[in-house]
Scaffold this motif. Structure first.
Motif: not given
Lengths: 258, 258
Positions: A119-123, A132-145, A147-153
């Motif tokens: 439910g992370v809907g806020d772009h 923050n994931a990139a900076a702190l070494g997270i290998d990937g993000v799984l988008l559950g029900p 969630c909005s589109d990470p490729l939004y501008r």
């Protein structure tokens, strides 16, 4: 580099009216192209697997980019503003086609630390979370029900382009996802402000394969989702304060499991 | 509660043209009044030491606030928009006079954990930082050279009103400030991405009286300031990623020293 001084030139159509560019009924899925704004984000796009279609910028900014894989249209700041529909103080843009998402099973199998979102809907929150994931070494993000589109501008911009670097995959069914994660040796840790959750530092997560489960700001994770996780963890917080922004809470959790 | 339907009513002057309300040549220091937007932030203002002058809102929002210490002007969303100069989707505002800042020596003497800022000029970053400070148990914020005003309207809003709760004081001379902090038993820990800094978790800060020194996003702390601190600490970060947002980095540091 191709000089253009007519804002109506059809070669600039990909850059037109950026404030509505995230909805493109003419494109697969009705979603817009990937749009990168500013030198730093454009450089991340050029380094990414997304196929760049074209660039648009003032000469000084385009020249700063080095070798380019696609046509670069050079124009004035005024023409750029007229094409995109507002004044842009970053001086360079690039557009790319979307690319297939990461394969869920492959991403889980090759990762040690993941973020799982519900439910992370806020772009903007989503973009910050990827940064923050990139900076702190997270290998990937799984988008559950939900969630909005990470490729939004806006997400691309707020992430500083890290949505283009951190792999992500859709996870339409959280319960199935938790099974897959456990099968791959992950502990699923739900982050929640609930008082009966274990303190983040006391949950023994450091050094293990961990999937951090995060809900939206405001409602947070659903009760059902928290119950389905292996452990509920919380960030110790001062009394009377509403919870942190989800991207900030995520950053603390990512730091704590690193 | 006083009903008003004329946007030109002079009793609404404190609420007029909010986008320029931070500069008030007619007020002490040329700075604007303290403006709270939305129920949550207005409630924090009502609980704060700032003397509330008036409220403005739609009836439903004003009624939700309970007993009020100042006149509350009730009007329509349309009249509100005309007065403040833009559409406001929060439905209630309050204005207060500024109050004297905390006494620096008193704030240091009564605190165990402080944030000390150098050059944090971005109002949103400053607001976010106060929100994180409030959530993570920081007792006060010392504003070194180059910091902006935490009572700017945008800072108040982004902080969710926590700039009204977390005490702050100006620190015009960092060197003098470090002496005062050490005299009070504090370790001054400079947060920096520099590779030769000590990992945050390895610096032995937990449980001690700590002043976390934070610089602006981008340039960061000056070399001179880092050299003057007792220890330089860093958040371990993944390769190739520019540093975190300053408020996010601060949140991780606040968590790590709690």
């Amino acid at each position: 580099m191709i000089e253009i001084d007519d804002p109506a030139d059809p070669r600039l159509d990909d850059f037109r009216d950026l404030s509505t560019a995230d909805r493109r009924p003419d494109r697969p899925g009705g979603r817009g192209l990937v749009i990168a704004e500013g030198v730093v984000v454009v450089e991340r796009l050029l380094d990414s697997p997304y196929p760049v279609r074209a660039l648009l910028g003032v000469r000084r900014r385009v020249e700063a980019l080095g070798a380019l894989p696609a046509p670069a249209y050079v124009t004035s700041a005024e023409v750029m503003a007229e094409v995109v529909g507002f004044h842009l103080n970053r001086g360079v843009l690039a557009v790319a086609d979307r690319a297939p998402q990461s394969d869920l099973a492959g991403l889980v199998a090759s990762s040690r630390r993941l973020a799982v979102l519900e439910g992370v809907g806020d772009h903007e929150n989503l973009g910050s979370l990827f940064r923050n994931a990139a900076a702190l070494g997270i290998d990937g993000v799984l988008l559950g029900p939900g969630c909005s589109d990470p490729l939004y501008r806006r997400s691309v911009r707020v992430s500083m382009g890290h949505v283009l670097r951190v792999p992500f995959a859709s996870l339409p069914d959280l319960a199935e996802g938790f099974d897959l994660l456990r099968h791959n040796g992950f502990t699923v840790a739900a982050l929640t402000p609930r008082a009966d959750a274990t303190g983040l530092a006391d949950a023994g997560l450091r050094g293990r394969k961990v999937a951090v489960l995060l809900g939206s700001e405001g409602p947070g994770l659903t009760e059902e989702t928290i119950a389905a996780a292996d452990v509920a963890v919380r960030i110790p917080m001062a009394g009377g304060v509403d919870s942190l922004n989800v991207a900030t809470a995520a950053a603390i959790a990512f730091y704590a499991i690193a």
